[in-house]
Write a protein that holds these residues in place. Structure first.
Motif, PDB file in Angstrom:
ATOM      1  N   ALA A  99     -23.313  25.744 -42.406  1.00 17.79           N
ATOM      2  CA  ALA A  99     -23.259  27.129 -41.945  1.00 17.79           C
ATOM      3  C   ALA A  99     -22.121  27.913 -42.574  1.00 17.79           C
ATOM      4  O   ALA A  99     -22.152  29.149 -42.574  1.00 17.79           O
ATOM      5  CB  ALA A  99     -23.131  27.169 -40.417  1.00 17.79           C
ATOM      6  N   CYS A 100     -21.118  27.213 -43.112  1.00 11.90           N
ATOM      7  CA  CYS A 100     -19.971  27.888 -43.726  1.00 11.90           C
ATOM      8  C   CYS A 100     -20.319  28.318 -45.151  1.00 11.90           C
ATOM      9  O   CYS A 100     -21.007  27.602 -45.882  1.00 11.90           O
ATOM     10  CB  CYS A 100     -18.755  26.969 -43.744  1.00 11.90           C
ATOM     11  SG  CYS A 100     -18.141  26.533 -42.103  1.00 11.90           S
ATOM     12  N   ASP A 101     -19.819  29.481 -45.523  1.00 11.96           N
ATOM     13  CA  ASP A 101     -20.035  29.953 -46.893  1.00 11.96           C
ATOM     14  C   ASP A 101     -19.230  29.141 -47.897  1.00 11.96           C
ATOM     15  O   ASP A 101     -19.656  28.957 -49.040  1.00 11.96           O
ATOM     16  CB  ASP A 101     -19.652  31.429 -46.995  1.00 11.96           C
ATOM     17  CG  ASP A 101     -20.539  32.301 -46.116  1.00 11.96           C
ATOM     18  OD1 ASP A 101     -21.690  31.887 -45.859  1.00 11.96           O
ATOM     19  OD2 ASP A 101     -20.078  33.373 -45.672  1.00 11.96           O
ATOM     20  N   ASP A 102     -18.061  28.686 -47.486  1.00  7.15           N
ATOM     21  CA  ASP A 102     -17.202  27.889 -48.359  1.00  7.15           C
ATOM     22  C   ASP A 102     -17.092  26.463 -47.839  1.00  7.15           C
ATOM     23  O   ASP A 102     -15.990  25.928 -47.650  1.00  7.15           O
ATOM     24  CB  ASP A 102     -15.818  28.519 -48.490  1.00  7.15           C
ATOM     25  CG  ASP A 102     -15.196  28.826 -47.129  1.00  7.15           C
ATOM     26  OD1 ASP A 102     -15.923  28.715 -46.114  1.00  7.15           O
ATOM     27  OD2 ASP A 102     -14.012  29.171 -47.066  1.00  7.15           O
ATOM     28  N   GLY A 103     -18.241  25.865 -47.588  1.00  2.99           N
ATOM     29  CA  GLY A 103     -18.249  24.506 -47.041  1.00  2.99           C
ATOM     30  C   GLY A 103     -17.741  23.456 -47.996  1.00  2.99           C
ATOM     31  O   GLY A 103     -17.436  22.334 -47.591  1.00  2.99           O
ATOM     32  N   GLU A 104     -17.622  23.801 -49.295  1.00  5.01           N
ATOM     33  CA  GLU A 104     -17.159  22.802 -50.257  1.00  5.01           C
ATOM     34  C   GLU A 104     -15.705  22.395 -50.012  1.00  5.01           C
ATOM     35  O   GLU A 104     -15.291  21.305 -50.417  1.00  5.01           O
ATOM     36  CB  GLU A 104     -17.287  23.342 -51.690  1.00  5.01           C
ATOM     37  CG  GLU A 104     -18.724  23.556 -52.150  1.00  5.01           C
ATOM     38  CD  GLU A 104     -19.302  24.872 -51.631  1.00  5.01           C
ATOM     39  OE1 GLU A 104     -18.515  25.645 -51.027  1.00  5.01           O
ATOM     40  OE2 GLU A 104     -20.501  25.123 -51.831  1.00  5.01           O
ATOM     41  N   LYS A 105     -14.937  23.254 -49.362  1.00  7.49           N
ATOM     42  CA  LYS A 105     -13.534  22.923 -49.146  1.00  7.49           C
ATOM     43  C   LYS A 105     -13.347  21.808 -48.125  1.00  7.49           C
ATOM     44  O   LYS A 105     -12.237  21.266 -48.004  1.00  7.49           O
ATOM     45  CB  LYS A 105     -12.762  24.156 -48.697  1.00  7.49           C
ATOM     46  CG  LYS A 105     -13.187  24.698 -47.336  1.00  7.49           C
ATOM     47  CD  LYS A 105     -12.407  25.952 -46.987  1.00  7.49           C
ATOM     48  CE  LYS A 105     -12.808  26.505 -45.625  1.00  7.49           C
ATOM     49  NZ  LYS A 105     -12.045  27.727 -45.292  1.00  7.49           N
TER      50      LYS A 105
END
Length: 815
Positions: free
Chosen positions: A269-275
């Motif tokens: 659900a996060c736009d920057d889930g890669e972090k």
């Protein structure tokens, strides 16, 4: 390694030097003699001396006179000298002489000429020849180092001079140089901070600087105090290295564990889930370092990392427990999440290091190592929070099945110390993962419900949970005992005769009659204390009901996992029955395997398999005995009933005539009826005064006590609120009938009472819900409950004596 290979490369080096020198003196100098210096006798003599000094004529194919070659005209092919390289290097004296002759040739005896030694000013030498002489001159300087190959390699690899910095100590006027300014430590710290996977495997290479400097201090400088200073710095740097390595390894694996346990739906659900994903690092080479040579000492880095890692785990557990102890009971979900991350971190690191058992470390930090101890830091904190903060200050919302903190209640507010801020890797490793988990834990921080109870059950386990249950039941018993004189005081304030509310006066007349009956103005403090006691009793009982729900879900999961191995199948009547009469599938399988192995003549030790078969039978019996697990709520109700039996004569007097006494009765249901009416009326008059302080726990406690005393039907017949609602319904029906028959609009007599009527209806719905739950879980005709043994195992179907119920006090049908 290069020093050890000097005999292998020496001939190649000498042959290369020989080829370079001979190429210059036999070919290039020959060309200069025939062209540039042909008419310059002084310069030609110097060139001839250079050739005579260093030329190897034995390597030529034709050994002609060099002067004749310069005087006669020859073809281009004749002018090319041919020689074969030999592993015969010039001596150092020859190299120095060649350098001297080149300087003499270029400078002309003037070493200070403008433009430098090889500057084109007044020498009369062409630029091309001057560049060739300059190039050869500088090559000769390198040849001196190559000839002494072993010493050159030793000098280049000896970095000990980088450590000596007495000049800086003297200029800065300090006693000890800061460790942050030490070059070896700066290199090590750079590798640690950069976290480069390739550099981490070579993190110990900068420590060779200390080995070289120590060797230089002892052998060359012969200064013991310098060696002592180096040794002291090495001890400090190695301790810092071990500490930072442990922090890096612990942080990395904890970040991996936190990333693994993080809800995938949250990440997507996060736009920057890669972090939230961790970059892979390798520590295999570091884990294999068992022999590290520093200043002649052998250090087992793996053992050192293991010791410090055990210490970090214990410090982390202690920090999490201390953090939980400085918060309220709602923080139990966050504690359970962080301990799960820590446990997974321990499992990951245990694949490479021999760490202590996680359960052992957790028990040690909880001070729960004794075999006869059923308490721990977590259980003590949970019970302390329930006594001082949860039961007094949290209110129940029956609709959401949650406890929330009262914004108005200051009753028994607990004093807390500020939570200490721990190291970043004590949370979830990386900053992003820590913030993510804190955000998730923040969703559970403002209430207590089913998720918190799952965390409590998982943290306490079957060893400490019975102690909490027993302490909570004792708290209920003490509250009941403490309410006895307060209830007596309220009973004495009631009039001797209490009749039914009349329908003639309408709701206004009923309200006036109730106010005349409930003359508790002088007992306001007693009434408030009784309400708070009932609130705590109701909160405790509802807490037990949530616990019962959670335990039943866990038991169901365990049953579904063990039923196939125990041969359990559903019966026609919905009950569980055994598909096999003698043995379970689990024991049958192991018995067959044991018989097959023991009958084989190649079996070396059949007794081991026989023991395994016996253990399987014992395990089957153990799991079968735990199938009929009882209900914690039923046990709590039975315990509460036994506590009420001691005060039965004061709260539920048996009528002398055998019939219900509707005028002079002062049983508990009368007291609770008055308290409920006063409570509802104050809720309407002061909306923010009482509801936020008491919630729905009062109804749970009052209804439970009345049900266990056998006064449910008495309450439903004679409760002031219920009678008030009946009068309101009759009056409303009368008004509606009057309006329909007369077709005229009459004044609304219920105007102004809508709020209290709606509150009474909600209270009646809540009371009916509690009574229906009590009838389903604890029938008065056969009160069956379970007890909990000190070991944590439930004991099913303990029967308690029945108390006097409504069926005994009502007239019985003739038989």
């Amino acid at each position: 390694m290069m020093q050890h290979c000097d005999t292998l490369v020496s001939e190649a080096l000498w042959e290369t030097i020989h080829m370079e020198v001979q190429d210059f003196v036999q070919d290039k100098l020959d060309t200069m003699l025939r062209t540039t210096f042909r008419k310059k006798k002084d310069l030609s003599r110097i060139l001839s001396d250079m050739r005579t000094l260093s030329a190897d004529w034995m390597a030529k194919t034709s050994n002609a006179d060099p002067e004749q070659n310069s005087l006669h005209q020859e073809t281009e092919e004749m002018r090319q000298n041919t020689f074969y390289p030999r592993p015969v290097a010039p001596t150092a004296a020859q190299i120095h002489c060649l350098q001297f002759l080149i300087c003499e040739l270029v400078s002309g005896g003037n070493m200070r000429k403008p433009g430098g030694l090889f500057g084109n000013s007044g020498s009369g030498i062409p630029v091309e020849d001057l560049k060739q002489l300059e190039t050869f001159f500088y090559k000769l300087s390198f040849f001196l180092h190559i000839l002494d190959y072993t010493a050159t390699i030793g000098t280049l690899t000896d970095l000990g001079f980088l450590w000596f910095r007495e000049f800086y100590l003297e200029s800065s006027r300090v006693i000890q140089f800061p460790i942050e300014c030490s070059l070896p430590w700066m290199l090590v710290d750079h590798v640690i901070e950069s976290q480069d996977a390739g550099l981490l495997e070579s993190i110990l290479i900068p420590f060779d600087l200390y080995n070289d400097s120590a060797q230089h201090a002892l052998t060359c400088l012969k200064q013991r105090f310098l060696y002592d200073e180096i040794e002291a710095e090495v001890d400090l740097c190695f301790d810092l290295l071990a500490q930072k390595l442990n922090e890096i390894i612990f942080t990395y694996y904890k970040s991996c564990a936190a990333s693994t346990l993080l809800d995938s739906s949250f990440t997507y659900a996060c736009d920057d889930g890669e972090k939230y994903f961790v970059k892979p690092l390798r520590f295999d080479a570091i884990f294999k370092l068992r022999r590290v040579m520093v200043l002649g000492r052998t250090i087992d880095l793996r053992s050192l990392i293991t010791q410090r890692m055990n210490k970090i785990f214990r410090e982390n557990i202690d920090f999490l427990l201390e953090r939980f102890e400085n918060g309220d009971l709602c923080g139990v979900v966050e504690l359970q999440q962080l301990l799960d991350i820590l446990e997974l971190t321990h499992q990951s690191i245990s694949r490479f290091l021999e760490l202590d058992s996680y359960s052992l470390m957790l028990s040690e930090m909880q001070e729960n190592l004794s075999l006869v101890s059923y308490s721990s830091r977590i259980s003590s904190q949970i019970w302390s929070e329930m006594q001082t903060d949860f039961l007094p200050n949290f209110i129940l919302c029956n609709t959401t099945q949650r406890f929330v903190r009262s914004t108005k209640g200051t009753h028994h507010s607990s004093q807390r110390s500020s939570a200490s801020t721990g190291k970043p890797y004590f949370y979830c490793g990386s900053y992003d993962l820590t913030m993510a988990y804190q955000g998730l834990a923040g969703l559970y921080r403002d209430f207590f419900g089913v998720p918190h109870m799952f965390a409590v059950v998982k943290l306490l386990g079957s060893r400490s949970l019975p102690a909490i249950i027993r302490a909570l039941l004792d708290h209920i018993s003490s509250k009941i005992t403490g309410m006895v004189p307060k209830i007596t005081a309220l009973q004495e304030a009631l009039p001797k005769s209490i009749g039914l509310l009349s329908f003639d006066g309408g709701i206004a007349g009923c309200q006036k009659i109730i106010h005349e009956i409930l003359t508790w103005e002088a007992k306001s403090e007693v009434k408030t204390e009784v309400l708070h006691d009932l609130k705590e009793i109701g909160s405790a009982l509802y807490w037990m009901s949530i616990l019962d729900i959670v335990l039943r879900q866990i038991d169901t999961t365990q049953f579904m996992q063990s039923a196939p191995w125990l041969g359990l199948v559903p019966g026609n009547d919905g009950q569980v029955k055994h598909a096999y009469s003698d043995n379970t599938p689990f024991t049958t399988l192991l018995n067959a395997a044991t018989n097959a192995v023991t009958s084989s003549p190649a079996c070396p030790n059949p007794s081991t398999f026989l023991v395994m078969s016996k253990q399987a039978e014992a395990a089957s019996l153990l799991y079968k005995s735990n199938l009929n697990s009882g209900s914690v709520l039923e046990y709590a109700l039975a315990f509460t009933s036994a506590a009420l039996d001691r005060h039965y004569s004061k709260w539920s007097a048996t009528p002398k005539t055998g019939f219900i006494d509707i005028t002079t009765s002062k049983d508990f249901y009368r007291i609770f009826s008055g308290l409920q009416y006063s409570y509802l009326e104050e809720t309407i008059n002061y909306p923010s005064k009482k509801q936020e302080m008491l919630g729905d726990s009062v109804a749970w406690a009052g209804c439970t006590i009345m049900y266990l005393l056998g006064q449910q039907q008495h309450f439903e017949l004679f409760d002031f609120s219920y009678q008030f609602l009946n009068v309101a319904e009759v009056e409303s029906a009368t008004i509606s009938h009057y309006q329909s028959s007369e077709r005229t609009k009459s004044p609304n007599l219920l105007q102004g009472y809508e709020g209290i009527l709606e509150a009474m209806r909600k209270a009646r719905r809540l009371n009916n819900h509690v009574f229906s739950m009590l009838r389903a879980r604890c029938p008065l005709e056969d009160k069956v409950a379970c007890a909990i043994k000190p070991s944590g195992a439930p004991l099913h179907r303990m029967k308690f004596m029945n108390t006097v119920s409504a069926f005994e006090t009502l007239p019985q049908r003739a038989t």
